[in-house]
Design a protein around this motif. Structure first.
Motif, short mmCIF file in Angstrom:
data_model
loop_
_atom_site.label_atom_id
_atom_site.label_comp_id
_atom_site.label_asym_id
_atom_site.label_seq_id
_atom_site.Cartn_x
_atom_site.Cartn_y
_atom_site.Cartn_z
N THR A 119 -4.54 55.76 18.40
CA THR A 119 -4.80 54.37 18.74
C THR A 119 -6.17 53.92 18.24
N ALA A 120 -7.17 54.81 18.39
CA ALA A 120 -8.52 54.47 17.95
C ALA A 120 -8.58 54.28 16.44
N VAL A 121 -7.92 55.15 15.71
CA VAL A 121 -7.92 55.02 14.25
C VAL A 121 -7.27 53.70 13.84
N HIS A 122 -6.16 53.37 14.48
CA HIS A 122 -5.50 52.09 14.18
C HIS A 122 -6.44 50.92 14.48
N SER A 123 -7.22 51.04 15.56
CA SER A 123 -8.16 49.98 15.92
C SER A 123 -9.27 49.84 14.88
N VAL A 124 -9.80 51.00 14.41
CA VAL A 124 -10.86 50.96 13.41
C VAL A 124 -10.35 50.36 12.11
N VAL A 125 -9.17 50.79 11.68
CA VAL A 125 -8.62 50.28 10.43
C VAL A 125 -8.35 48.78 10.55
N GLY A 126 -7.89 48.34 11.73
CA GLY A 126 -7.61 46.93 11.92
C GLY A 126 -8.86 46.06 11.91
N SER A 127 -10.04 46.67 12.11
CA SER A 127 -11.28 45.89 12.16
C SER A 127 -11.91 45.67 10.79
N VAL A 128 -11.42 46.35 9.77
CA VAL A 128 -12.02 46.19 8.44
C VAL A 128 -11.30 45.07 7.71
N PRO A 129 -11.97 44.45 6.74
CA PRO A 129 -11.33 43.35 5.99
C PRO A 129 -10.14 43.84 5.19
N ALA A 130 -9.19 42.94 4.99
CA ALA A 130 -8.04 43.26 4.15
C ALA A 130 -8.49 43.32 2.68
N PRO A 131 -7.79 44.05 1.82
CA PRO A 131 -6.60 44.85 2.14
C PRO A 131 -6.99 46.16 2.82
N ARG A 132 -6.18 46.57 3.79
CA ARG A 132 -6.49 47.76 4.56
C ARG A 132 -5.55 48.90 4.15
N PRO A 133 -6.04 50.12 4.19
CA PRO A 133 -5.16 51.27 3.92
C PRO A 133 -4.21 51.48 5.10
N PRO A 134 -3.08 52.14 4.88
CA PRO A 134 -2.12 52.38 5.98
C PRO A 134 -2.78 53.21 7.08
N ALA A 135 -2.81 52.68 8.30
CA ALA A 135 -3.53 53.33 9.40
C ALA A 135 -2.91 54.67 9.76
N GLU A 136 -1.58 54.74 9.80
CA GLU A 136 -0.94 56.00 10.22
C GLU A 136 -1.20 57.11 9.21
N GLU A 137 -1.09 56.78 7.91
CA GLU A 137 -1.38 57.77 6.88
C GLU A 137 -2.83 58.22 6.95
N LEU A 138 -3.73 57.27 7.23
CA LEU A 138 -5.15 57.60 7.32
C LEU A 138 -5.40 58.53 8.51
N TYR A 139 -4.72 58.27 9.61
CA TYR A 139 -4.88 59.14 10.79
C TYR A 139 -4.41 60.56 10.49
N GLN A 140 -3.26 60.68 9.86
CA GLN A 140 -2.73 62.00 9.54
C GLN A 140 -3.62 62.74 8.55
N ALA A 141 -4.16 62.00 7.58
CA ALA A 141 -4.97 62.65 6.53
C ALA A 141 -6.35 63.05 7.03
N THR A 142 -6.96 62.22 7.88
CA THR A 142 -8.32 62.52 8.35
C THR A 142 -8.33 63.32 9.64
N ARG A 143 -7.19 63.43 10.29
CA ARG A 143 -7.07 64.13 11.57
C ARG A 143 -8.00 63.54 12.63
N GLY A 144 -8.30 62.27 12.48
CA GLY A 144 -9.13 61.58 13.47
C GLY A 144 -10.60 61.89 13.39
N ASN A 145 -11.08 62.47 12.28
CA ASN A 145 -12.50 62.78 12.13
C ASN A 145 -13.26 61.48 11.85
N PRO A 146 -14.18 61.06 12.76
CA PRO A 146 -14.84 59.75 12.60
C PRO A 146 -15.64 59.63 11.31
#
Length: 921
Positions: free
Chosen positions: A201-228
């Protein structure tokens, strides 16, 4: 006052989902403001926001007017005495302008005096105004600074000082106490703030706060494993167009690689060398690393802790470095350095008796060692992987072993082993590998290798190549076992078992069966069976090959033909046992071709016994062993044969046609085995393509004759050719084929071959004699393991009787067929049974023609009439044979002739007919 460092732009992104941790830090600062101090730690893996949280704590304390002194451990500071302490004390008011401070912090000064004096000044400053000491990366601070912090904690009682540190939470290196751990001051409570990765949820929130175009949030979460930290970097690169056409996974991997290589470049040379060594050898075991590395500026325990704190190592003892990270480190390491480390590590592992699998892994990528132990280690490791079914690893070890110096015989054996286990995308390539494995030397090892090569070439269907492999040495110069195996293989390679005077190989007929080795007896039994010469001799030879007192054949081809011989002598249980032995031995050796052929042999037996599902399971297992493009003609043909046979057994003509269509074109062009041709002919018969079936059966017969395979037990091609010829109106050819097959079937004499020939004859004749022929087939197949043929004969006889208005005994036959079909799950028989039952129920029972029956009865000879009376008195065939002093088979033939004269099909109908003539009798 040393104020907190101003947070950099974007720091707040690192503090997403850190509300609980921030409350804990705020509470800590509030307690300090009210005069209560103590130790506290922020613990979390690299990149989880430890530094950002410390900066927020320093900022909060400074905003409340508290004194804040910060320092940060690093690889450089770890080797600099009092390096971290110098950072902390640089702006302490009580030490400003003190001229003796630099001299006091020099290495070599009295530590007790230094610690006491500096603690007094720090305590005095804290009494004036509460102090927050912030130390980032505690694990990386120097030993002297750690000692001072420990003293300060013990002397701090009642003084408002908070020691706030951050680290990954690893045990302290070298057995030292962590200067901020609760163990330093018994009874003192340490507060710990633990950081983990961000939630989805936090990763989706962070990705949603950046200007468009945004990278896919779910793919980013899986790839970064939630590392801030990694998340922030990837978002920055993505926003600046750094990803280009790359996907998220590639972008994250590239970011991580850049960070790792940058960190590696900043490390001191000794630590960088340690990282490279661990990446090469794959272990962080201190005892194993010490001989492989040069001098370190710290103990190896301390160095490993530093690398772990930096995120270059993990805590898994079996995989200390992330495989992806190790790949990046290796790519940045020169080939010469990699080879040197691997060679040294392999030699060290050998000296310390490390398991051969670990040493072999080091040797695989190392240059040739040039010592016997290296070759032996690779061979042993390959053998273990073969036994475990890991053929890919075994092939890697064999390829590497070929780079080591070896005798010609050993090198040939290695090439053979590699050819055996290496998966290939081309059957021709596999045969080339086998051909290259033929050694020219004549030592014992080379001879065994040559025999093994010839054995596998035979299984690939390359008899000519096998003969060439055997032609390289004289049998008279071999050991007893090697000579016996050479003779056995030569008999198999040359049709008919003819010998070779030039090679010292006698013909099979020139060797006393009592003196044959198991391999020779197996091949001799096969040749006898294939020629259909003598059932008793074939059985005796096959049993001799299985004698427990003799060493069993180590070659695969003799054992496979032995299993086929047992199957054609109606001993299918022993045949299955031999096939199972081949499967077990070849699987352990990693040899796929013998396993596949043995599985299809088992499947053929299953089809005969009506176990269609078991046959299809074995077929699927065999298909998985070898990819289609890598199958030799023998395996491809056997798989197609079973596939068509299984489909025909299920009466699925569509599946059978699909299996036929999938036959490799190269195989079609010239090397289709005769058994596959026979199955294709059966398919064409079912499709009522009689002309095509006729041509296939004719070609099957030509190839069978070329091999010297005259026995109809292998495939009854003559009777099926007769069926096709009869359908085409060629009764003369049909009669000639039936006559010839019947002669050969009687010469061989098993119940299966006799019953199957009579079954084919009954179908082909298509005359009034068909019921009698089918009756003979039923009687013979009743004692045969070919359950499918028995059910087929019962159904055909019932149909023939109904076609001729003969209902006597039909109901009983259908009940027997139904019982067998249910027991063996013969789904194809169910609709035929239902149709025959319907026909029987609809047919009115005709009254027997008493006058015709009486006329036929009176035409019998007296001895035949007497025999009929004994049958009507329930005398068995065995009883009649004993009374008449003849064989049971002779009684069966006499009764068959009588039944034909009386126009009945057996005992049941005989009783029905003569029940009406009871007075006459």
């Amino acid at each position: 006052m040393n104020t907190a460092r101003t947070p950099e732009p974007g720091t707040t992104a690192h503090l997403v989902e850190r509300e609980t941790e921030l409350r804990a830090i705020t509470g800590l600062i509030e307690e300090l403001e009210h005069g209560r101090g103590g130790p506290a730690q922020v613990i979390g893996p690299p990149g989880t926001g430890r530094t950002a949280l410390l900066e927020r704590a320093a900022q909060l304390a400074a905003e409340r007017g508290l004194q804040v002194f910060t320092a940060r451990g690093s690889v450089t500071e770890a080797a600099l005495p009092y390096g971290v302490l110098s950072q902390l004390l640089s702006e302490v008011p009580e030490l400003s302008g003190v001229s003796w401070l630099p001299e006091l912090l020099e290495d070599g000064a009295d530590a007790t005096v230094t610690h006491e004096l500096l603690c007094q000044r720090m305590l005095a400053s804290a009494r004036r105004c509460p102090v927050l000491l912030v130390v980032d990366d505690v694990t990386l601070i120097d030993e002297q600074s750690a000692g001072w912090l420990s003293v300060l904690r013990r002397r701090r009682a009642g003084v408002p000082i908070v020691l706030l540190g951050a680290q990954a939470g690893l045990p302290a290196a070298d057995g030292r106490l962590d200067p901020l751990s609760s163990a330093e001051v018994p009874g003192e409570q340490q507060r710990v703030v633990r950081l983990g990765p961000l939630s989805q949820t936090a990763v989706h929130s962070v990705v949603g706060s950046v200007p468009a175009p945004r990278p896919p949030a779910e793919e980013l979460y899986q790839a970064t494993r939630g590392n801030p930290a990694l998340l922030a970097e990837v978002l920055t690169r993505s926003a600046t167009g750094g990803d280009g056409e790359e996907g998220i996974d590639t972008l994250v991997a590239d970011t991580r690689r850049t960070n790792v290589l940058s960190l590696l470049a900043r490390l001191p040379a000794d630590l960088a060398a340690l990282v490279r060594t661990i990446a090469v050898v794959g272990t962080a075991d201190e005892a194993g690393l010490r001989p492989l590395i040069g001098p370190l500026g710290m103990t190896i325990t301390r160095a490993l802790a530093v690398l772990t704190e930096l995120g270059l190592l993990g805590t898994d003892r079996y995989e200390p470095m992330d495989p992806e990270l190790a790949t990046w480190v290796l790519a940045a390491t020169g080939r010469h350095d990699r080879d040197r480390i691997r060679r040294s590590a392999a030699e060290l592992g050998h000296r310390r008796a490390v398991p051969e699998a670990e040493v072999a892994e080091l040797l695989v990528e190392a240059p040739p060692i040039g010592q016997t132990w290296a070759l032996e280690t690779l061979q042993l490791a390959a053998r273990r992987r073969r036994e475990a079914g890991d053929h890919a690893s075994a092939a890697r070890y064999y390829r590497r072993a070929l780079a080591e110096p070896a005798s010609e015989g050993t090198a040939a054996r290695l090439r053979l082993d590699l050819a055996t286990v290496a998966a290939t995308s081309c059957a021709f390539t596999g045969e080339l590998r086998l051909a290259r494995a033929i050694p020219s030397a004549v030592d014992e090892e080379s001879v065994r290798t040559r025999l093994s090569v010839a054995d596998l070439l035979l299984l690939h269907g390359r008899a000519e190549n096998a003969t060439q492999a055997l032609a390289g040495f004289d049998a008279s110069g071999c050991g007893a076992r090697e000579r016996a195996d050479l003779i056995a293989l030569h008999w198999l390679a040359e049709p008919g078992g003819h010998g070779s005077a030039g090679l010292g190989v006698p013909a099979v007929t020139e060797v006393d069966p009592a003196q044959m080795s198991p391999a020779q007896a197996a091949v001799a039994a096969w040749l006898t069976m294939a020629a259909g010469r003598d059932l008793r001799t074939a059985r005796l030879l096959a049993q001799r090959a299985m004698e427990t007192g003799k060493e069993q054949p180590s070659l695969y081809a003799p054992r496979l033909v032995l299993a086929m011989t047992f199957a054609q002598t109606d001993d299918v249980l022993t045949a299955a046992s031999v096939y199972d032995g081949v499967i077990a031995a070849a699987s352990a050796a990693g040899s796929r071709v013998p396993v596949a052929l043995a599985l299809t042999g088992r499947a053929w037996i299953d089809l005969l016994r009506g176990r269609v599902q078991a046959a299809e399971d074995a077929l699927a297992q065999a298909r998985r062993l070898i990819p289609p493009e890598g199958r030799p003609p023998t395996v491809a043909g056997a798989l197609s044969t079973i596939a068509i046979g299984a489909a025909l057994s299920r009466d699925d003509l569509v599946a059978a046609q699909q299996a036929a269509d999938e036959i490799d074109r190269a195989t079609e062009s010239g090397s289709v085995n005769p058994i596959l041709l026979f199955m294709l002919g059966l398919l064409e018969l079912e499709l009522e393509q009689h002309q095509r079936a006729l041509r296939l059966f004719e070609e099957c017969g030509r190839r069978m004759h070329a091999f010297g395979w005259l026995n109809p037990a292998l495939v009854p091609w003559r009777s099926q050719l007769a069926v096709a010829a009869q359908a085409l109106g060629d009764e003369q050819t049909a009669a000639a084929m039936i006559k010839e097959e019947w002669r050969l079937a009687q010469a061989w004499g098993t119940q299966t071959v006799i019953g199957r020939t009579q079954l084919g004859a009954g179908i082909a004749e298509g005359s009034d004699d068909v019921v009698f022929g089918l009756t003979q087939a039923v009687n013979a197949l009743r004692y045969s393991p070919a359950r499918v043929l028995h059910v087929e004969a019962l159904l055909l006889r019932a149909a023939a009787q109904l076609d001729r208005g003969q209902t006597g005994g039909v109901a009983r036959e259908l009940r027997e067929a139904e019982r067998l079909a249910a027991a063996y799950q013969l789904g194809w028989a169910r609709p035929r049974l239902a149709e025959l039952k319907r026909r029987l129920a609809e047919r009115p029972r005709s009254e027997p023609n008493h006058r015709a029956a009486l006329r036929r009865w009176r035409s019998l000879k007296p001895e035949s009439a007497a025999l009929v009376r004994r049958v009507l008195a329930d005398a068995s065939n065995a009883d009649l044979a004993a009374e008449l002093g003849i064989t049971k088979r002779a009684v069966e033939l006499r009764l068959t002739s009588i039944y034909r004269q009386l126009e009945v099909t057996g005992r049941a109908e005989l009783r029905e007919v003569f029940a009406a003539l009871d007075k006459e009798l």
